[in-house]
Design a protein around this motif. Structure first.
Motif, PDB file in Angstrom:
ATOM      1  N   GLU A  92      -1.834  -7.368   0.315  1.00  0.00           N
ATOM      2  CA  GLU A  92      -1.484  -6.571  -0.867  1.00  0.00           C
ATOM      3  C   GLU A  92      -0.978  -5.196  -0.460  1.00  0.00           C
ATOM      4  O   GLU A  92      -0.029  -4.661  -1.049  1.00  0.00           O
ATOM      5  N   GLU A  93      -1.585  -4.638   0.565  1.00  0.00           N
ATOM      6  CA  GLU A  93      -1.215  -3.310   1.049  1.00  0.00           C
ATOM      7  C   GLU A  93       0.260  -3.274   1.486  1.00  0.00           C
ATOM      8  O   GLU A  93       1.008  -2.364   1.131  1.00  0.00           O
ATOM      9  N   PHE A  94       0.682  -4.300   2.246  1.00  0.00           N
ATOM     10  CA  PHE A  94       2.074  -4.359   2.700  1.00  0.00           C
ATOM     11  C   PHE A  94       3.012  -4.671   1.539  1.00  0.00           C
ATOM     12  O   PHE A  94       4.041  -4.016   1.367  1.00  0.00           O
ATOM     13  N   GLN A  95       2.671  -5.668   0.747  1.00  0.00           N
ATOM     14  CA  GLN A  95       3.524  -6.089  -0.367  1.00  0.00           C
ATOM     15  C   GLN A  95       3.746  -4.954  -1.373  1.00  0.00           C
ATOM     16  O   GLN A  95       4.806  -4.877  -1.986  1.00  0.00           O
ATOM     17  N   SER A  96       2.774  -4.058  -1.506  1.00  0.00           N
ATOM     18  CA  SER A  96       2.917  -2.966  -2.479  1.00  0.00           C
ATOM     19  C   SER A  96       4.004  -1.963  -2.090  1.00  0.00           C
ATOM     20  O   SER A  96       4.502  -1.226  -2.949  1.00  0.00           O
ATOM     21  N   LEU A  97       4.392  -1.935  -0.808  1.00  0.00           N
ATOM     22  CA  LEU A  97       5.453  -1.013  -0.381  1.00  0.00           C
ATOM     23  C   LEU A  97       6.859  -1.563  -0.613  1.00  0.00           C
ATOM     24  O   LEU A  97       7.812  -0.790  -0.734  1.00  0.00           O
ATOM     25  N   LEU A  98       7.004  -2.871  -0.673  1.00  0.00           N
ATOM     26  CA  LEU A  98       8.343  -3.466  -0.770  1.00  0.00           C
ATOM     27  C   LEU A  98       9.134  -2.982  -1.981  1.00  0.00           C
ATOM     28  O   LEU A  98      10.333  -2.704  -1.858  1.00  0.00           O
ATOM     29  N   PRO A  99       8.510  -2.830  -3.163  1.00  0.00           N
ATOM     30  CA  PRO A  99       9.282  -2.337  -4.316  1.00  0.00           C
ATOM     31  C   PRO A  99       9.743  -0.887  -4.173  1.00  0.00           C
ATOM     32  O   PRO A  99      10.602  -0.437  -4.922  1.00  0.00           O
ATOM     33  N   GLN A 100       9.207  -0.154  -3.205  1.00  0.00           N
ATOM     34  CA  GLN A 100       9.572   1.246  -3.033  1.00  0.00           C
ATOM     35  C   GLN A 100      10.884   1.433  -2.265  1.00  0.00           C
ATOM     36  O   GLN A 100      11.445   2.526  -2.265  1.00  0.00           O
ATOM     37  N   TYR A 101      11.374   0.374  -1.624  1.00  0.00           N
ATOM     38  CA  TYR A 101      12.647   0.489  -0.909  1.00  0.00           C
ATOM     39  C   TYR A 101      13.769   0.730  -1.924  1.00  0.00           C
ATOM     40  O   TYR A 101      13.737   0.205  -3.029  1.00  0.00           O
ATOM     41  N   PRO A 102      14.772   1.516  -1.548  1.00  0.00           N
ATOM     42  CA  PRO A 102      15.869   1.816  -2.478  1.00  0.00           C
ATOM     43  C   PRO A 102      16.590   0.542  -2.930  1.00  0.00           C
ATOM     44  O   PRO A 102      16.754  -0.400  -2.150  1.00  0.00           O
TER      45      PRO A 102
END
Length: 123
Positions: A92-102
């Motif tokens: 979950e920790e890693f997956q939560s960052l993916l939407p933050q990419y431009p």
């Protein structure tokens, strides 16, 4: 959000994560960065990397950037096993960052294993 694309339609990345779990593997992930977004992608990749480095089975990572004004980044990460990479990627920790990419960011992740070629390299 980053869009994960497959470089090999016969063996998509998510299918590779379900595969054989014997020995070390290397993830080669090439990113295409939207114009003007290189620093934000580098910052997010650094956050991703801190998460991944803390996960079971992580061995190493190295980021490469295309020369000149290239918008290409390639991450080469070594893991103890496919299951270790799968668990880290699915966290979950890693997956939560993916939407933050431009928007407009995409990448081509692919899992590989060393191959021995006589007289050239060892596996």
């Amino acid at each position: 959000m980053i869009d994960l694309r497959n470089i090999d339609a016969a063996e998509p990345f998510l299918k590779q994560l379900q595969g054989e779990d014997s020995g070390p593997i290397t993830l080669i992930n090439t990113f295409v960065v939207p114009e003007g977004e290189m620093q934000s992608v580098l910052d997010l990749w650094q956050e991703d990397s801190f998460i991944m480095k803390a996960k079971r089975g992580f061995i190493s990572a190295q980021l490469h950037r295309g020369l000149g004004d290239s918008n290409i980044l390639t991450n080469v990460a070594v893991w103890e096993s496919v299951s270790a990479l799968r668990d880290a990627f699915s966290s979950e920790e890693f997956q939560s960052l993916l939407p933050q990419y431009p928007d407009g960011s995409y990448c081509y992740p692919h899992v590989v294993r060393k191959v021995a070629v006589e007289g050239v390299c060892v596996a």
